[in-house]
Scaffold this active site. Structure first.
Site, PDB file in Angstrom:
ATOM      1  N   ARG A   1      21.014   9.010   5.996  1.00  0.00           N
ATOM      2  CA  ARG A   1      21.356  10.425   6.157  1.00  0.00           C
ATOM      3  C   ARG A   1      22.833  10.586   6.511  1.00  0.00           C
ATOM      4  O   ARG A   1      23.393   9.778   7.242  1.00  0.00           O
ATOM      5  CB  ARG A   1      20.524  11.042   7.289  1.00  0.00           C
ATOM      6  CG  ARG A   1      19.025  10.975   7.110  1.00  0.00           C
ATOM      7  CD  ARG A   1      18.467  11.871   6.060  1.00  0.00           C
ATOM      8  NE  ARG A   1      18.803  13.263   6.215  1.00  0.00           N
ATOM      9  CZ  ARG A   1      18.159  14.263   5.601  1.00  0.00           C
ATOM     10  NH1 ARG A   1      17.124  13.995   4.798  1.00  0.00           N
ATOM     11  NH2 ARG A   1      18.532  15.494   5.757  1.00  0.00           N
ATOM     12  N   VAL A   2      23.404  11.644   6.014  1.00  0.00           N
ATOM     13  CA  VAL A   2      24.784  11.958   6.373  1.00  0.00           C
ATOM     14  C   VAL A   2      24.837  13.176   7.291  1.00  0.00           C
ATOM     15  O   VAL A   2      25.894  13.644   7.657  1.00  0.00           O
ATOM     16  CB  VAL A   2      25.658  12.203   5.124  1.00  0.00           C
ATOM     17  CG1 VAL A   2      25.767  10.936   4.300  1.00  0.00           C
ATOM     18  CG2 VAL A   2      25.102  13.338   4.276  1.00  0.00           C
ATOM     19  N   ASP A   3      23.663  13.720   7.650  1.00  0.00           N
ATOM     20  CA  ASP A   3      23.633  14.874   8.554  1.00  0.00           C
ATOM     21  C   ASP A   3      23.083  14.445   9.908  1.00  0.00           C
ATOM     22  O   ASP A   3      22.974  13.259  10.197  1.00  0.00           O
ATOM     23  CB  ASP A   3      22.806  16.010   7.941  1.00  0.00           C
ATOM     24  CG  ASP A   3      21.407  15.536   7.536  1.00  0.00           C
ATOM     25  OD1 ASP A   3      21.039  14.385   7.855  1.00  0.00           O
ATOM     26  OD2 ASP A   3      20.687  16.322   6.898  1.00  0.00           O
ATOM     27  N   ASP A   4      22.715  15.395  10.747  1.00  0.00           N
ATOM     28  CA  ASP A   4      22.236  15.048  12.085  1.00  0.00           C
ATOM     29  C   ASP A   4      20.735  14.807  12.107  1.00  0.00           C
ATOM     30  O   ASP A   4      20.020  15.266  12.989  1.00  0.00           O
ATOM     31  CB  ASP A   4      22.635  16.144  13.079  1.00  0.00           C
ATOM     32  CG  ASP A   4      24.142  16.187  13.248  1.00  0.00           C
ATOM     33  OD1 ASP A   4      24.752  15.099  13.233  1.00  0.00           O
ATOM     34  OD2 ASP A   4      24.700  17.286  13.363  1.00  0.00           O
ATOM     35  N   VAL A   5      20.274  14.105  11.105  1.00  0.00           N
ATOM     36  CA  VAL A   5      18.860  13.747  11.038  1.00  0.00           C
ATOM     37  C   VAL A   5      18.816  12.232  11.136  1.00  0.00           C
ATOM     38  O   VAL A   5      19.649  11.542  10.556  1.00  0.00           O
ATOM     39  CB  VAL A   5      18.248  14.225   9.705  1.00  0.00           C
ATOM     40  CG1 VAL A   5      16.856  13.649   9.506  1.00  0.00           C
ATOM     41  CG2 VAL A   5      18.199  15.750   9.665  1.00  0.00           C
TER      42      VAL A   5
END
Ligand code: PRX
Length: 692
Positions: free
Chosen positions: A560-564
């Protein structure tokens, strides 16, 4: 609309070519071990000869067709299902570009069908009524049961009749909070039969999480079970549901009926807490209902289910899937990605509380009339050989699991595997997170005796089914690569500005154009759907994953590149964990990041700042972790609490997670530029406290 987009669809095909044979540093599957020196694993000729896709050429040919003429490609496949009435024209319509207005995806609109009918009645009509639909394996050795397709239909109909009787109608939500009993797929199918929208909540979620979902979708009824044994532990689910329903009532959502399956191997009826007038014993009531039930015919675009998943903000998102496209897509991906044949026995270790259990325990396999193993217990109980014991017991031929399980079993040693025959296995599968090459090799060499191709399937709750996946037998495999797109899917890798990258590249993974299994909205929040998935890179669906493509066109997912974060294949939003931590009266602020974890893939690392004057202690650490367990569930408990008297922030007050990630993974020489911090001193302070 479909016609206008077909020229776009064509563009990508040229970059997809079979790997040039000269570069194949290859081993033939079964003739040698897949080892570090060999980066390509060629399918064994006798496997390929019997496979749906025996060669790259056949795949490429059909892939090209699917991109040039998606309407024709998918309507040919859809015609193999039962439709009360055929879909109207066009076969699909879409707008995936936020600059052109509302995001909208529709497939087979106007087509009237029922997915439960296609799973059960249609297979029975085709002569498979006496075929085993489910082999159920209980937690304890020797506890098992089976259901044929005929028997499964009867059970589904009894529950469907009961649900109708208590007033559940087409479009109504039903929450299911069940362990892996046969009653869980039965409940899903019963809802589908009457057009009700199921929302399965993984039975590892806490009462607060369950309540949050109940308040969001307002079900007429909750279907549950009094308790379950996982390994040596009894989990009292009914207590959790009672607390959730009390909490929901306080928030204005009163659920009138709680249908409870009595799982007396875990907890007796007498010891189960009971709310008179609301709670009903499943077995007592259902036997009174007829075992046939008319189907509620629904539009292809009528909702089938809601499944909550984590995003980068605290509130879980209700991913909504509809009926027709999801049906066609899950069935087709299942058949091809696992090279499914009617004689296979298929086992997916996922829980139906996650998307994998929806698409590849229940719907995909049953649409194909498959025999499915459903396992209630834990893979290391009574010992780490349990999976292979089950494989031998039921002659499992397709085994689909998560890298975290592969890694944890790998640590226990080969002996637990090799003491079982595993001769029945022919295809292995992996899902949920990137599989590291060493786990891939162990899975391939030890579990699969170097015979069985591995389908490393990349997809998401949102995508409904596989988007990037090997087709066993078609392609040489590279350990750790999910390989190539499924039919009709156009993955693109873009840079930060949203420009498509060609050839060998790495960037953000997006998808151009829709596929039938795509989710249609976030329940009650279409705007969030558009901003989360379609605004970052206008014109594309953005997956939230990073990906690179190598010189041969193989795709490598990088996380993941997000806050997941992805813990043991469970998807968790860092914001959810932070919000659970700061709800603790002694916690002032929290910042959560993912760190590499040998078994779980990622672990949860939490930086916490305490309320002024509160000393950090071991008891406080435990009580912070307890808060997360209570609010989300045990699977989201932080692995590490790092006491932070201060957090690194920019002058505008934004927490610099990049620095926290480096501190968490102890990459202290890679902290980068810290000069923009409001108080650069906090970094040294954090490092000093790292192992205290
Ligand atoms: O990061 C990707 C990872 O799991 C995420 C989706 O999580 P969820 O919606 O819970 O669905 C899990 C089961 C499909 C993705 O964004 N992921 C899933 N499969 C893979 C993967 N990462 C790498 N390789 C995979 N095969």
């Amino acid at each position: 609309t479909n016609g206008a987009r077909s020229s776009h669809r064509l563009r990508h095909v040229s970059s997809l070519a079979a790997p040039p044979p000269s570069r194949l540093n290859a081993v033939v599957l079964g003739d040698a071990l897949a080892s570090e020196e060999h980066d390509l694993v060629i399918p064994k000729p006798d496997f390929s000869a019997q496979a749906h896709f025996p060669s790259p050429a056949k795949y490429l040919d059909l892939y090209k067709q699917s991109i040039e003429d998606p309407a024709g490609f998918w309507s040919d496949i859809a015609s193999q299902f039962y439709w009360k009435q055929k879909w109207a024209s066009p076969v699909y319509s879409e707008n995936m570009d936020v600059r052109e207005g509302r995001i909208n995806i529709e497939w087979f609109k106007g087509g009237i069908t029922n997915i439960c009918y296609n799973c059960l009645d249609a297979n029975i009509a085709a002569g498979n009524g006496e075929k085993i639909a489910i082999y159920w394996e209980g937690n304890e050795l020797g506890a098992d049961a089976t259901l044929t397709y005929n028997q499964l239909l009867h059970k589904v109909c009894q529950l469907a009749n009961y649900l109708k009787d208590i007033g559940v109608r087409k479009g109504d939500a039903v929450v299911i909070y069940q362990p892996m009993l046969m009653e869980l797929p039965i409940a899903m199918l019963a809802c589908a039969r009457i057009g009700a929208v199921h929302s399965v909540v993984f039975a590892g979620f806490s009462s607060e999480s369950l309540s949050q979902r109940i308040v969001d979708c307002k079900p007429k009824v909750v279907l549950t079970c009094n308790a379950v044994k996982r390994g040596p532990k009894v989990i009292n689910l009914k207590d959790i549901v009672d607390a959730a329903l009390a909490e929901s009532a306080k928030n204005g959502t009163v659920v009138d009926v709680c249908l409870t399956y009595a799982n007396e191997s875990a907890l007796t009826k007498e010891s189960t807490k009971w709310v008179e007038g609301r709670d009903i014993w499943w077995q007592d009531i259902l036997s009174k209902y007829p075992n046939s039930c008319d189907v509620e015919w629904v539009d292809a675009e009528d909702p089938l289910f809601l499944l909550y998943t984590s995003g980068s903000t605290g509130k879980p998102k209700g991913v909504l899937h509809t009926t027709g496209g999801y049906m066609v897509y899950t069935a087709t991906t299942f058949k091809y990605a696992f090279d499914y044949k009617p004689s296979d026995v298929y086992w997916c270790t996922a829980d139906c509380g996650w998307i994998t259990g929806h698409s590849y325990v229940t719907y995909g396999p049953m649409l194909n009339g498959a025999t499915v193993v459903v396992f209630e217990g834990a893979p290391n109980y009574p010992d780490s050989g349990r999976c292979w014991d089950i494989v031998d017991k039921y002659k499992v031929s397709i085994f689909y699991t998560a890298p975290t399980l592969v890694r944890s079993l790998m640590r226990e040693g080969d002996e637990f595997v090799t003491r079982y025959s595993r001769k029945s296995l022919r295809v292995l599968g992996s899902v949920g997170e990137p599989i590291n090459p060493s786990a891939w090799r162990w899975f391939f060499n030890v579990v699969g005796d170097s015979r069985c191709p591995i389908s490393d399937t990349w997809w998401q709750t949102e995508t409904g089914g596989f988007l990037i996946t090997p087709l066993p037998g078609a392609w040489p495999q590279k350990p750790g690569s999910a390989t190539f797109p499924f039919f009709g899917v156009q993955p693109v890798i873009v840079d930060e500005k949203g420009a498509e990258l060609e050839g060998e590249c790495s960037g953000y993974l997006c998808v151009k154009s829709s596929w039938p299994g795509a989710f249609r909205t976030l329940y009650g929040d279409h705007e969030r759907y558009e901003t989360t998935y379609f605004s970052a890179f206008p014109g594309y669906y953005f997956s939230g994953d990073g990906c690179s493509r190598d010189k041969d066109g193989y795709h490598w997912l990088t996380g993941r590149v997000d806050d997941v974060i992805n813990v043991s294949g469970h998807r968790i939003g860092t914001a959810e964990v932070e919000s659970a931590l700061v709800s603790h009266p002694q916690c002032a602020e929290a910042a959560v990041v993912g760190v590499e974890h040998e078994v779980k893939g990622q672990g949860i690392y939490a930086f916490v700042t305490l309320v002024e004057g509160v000393p950090y202690s071991d008891d406080l650490r435990k009580s912070l972790i307890m808060n997360v367990r209570k609010q989300i569930g045990a699977f989201a408990a932080p692995d590490k609490i790092h006491w932070a008297p201060g957090l690194p922030k920019t002058r505008s007050g934004k927490i610099m997670r990049r620095i926290l990630r480096k501190i968490a993974s102890r990459q202290l020489d890679e902290l980068g530029d810290t000069s923009t911090l409001a108080e650069p001193g906090v970094v040294d302070q954090l490092i000093a406290l790292a192992d205290s």
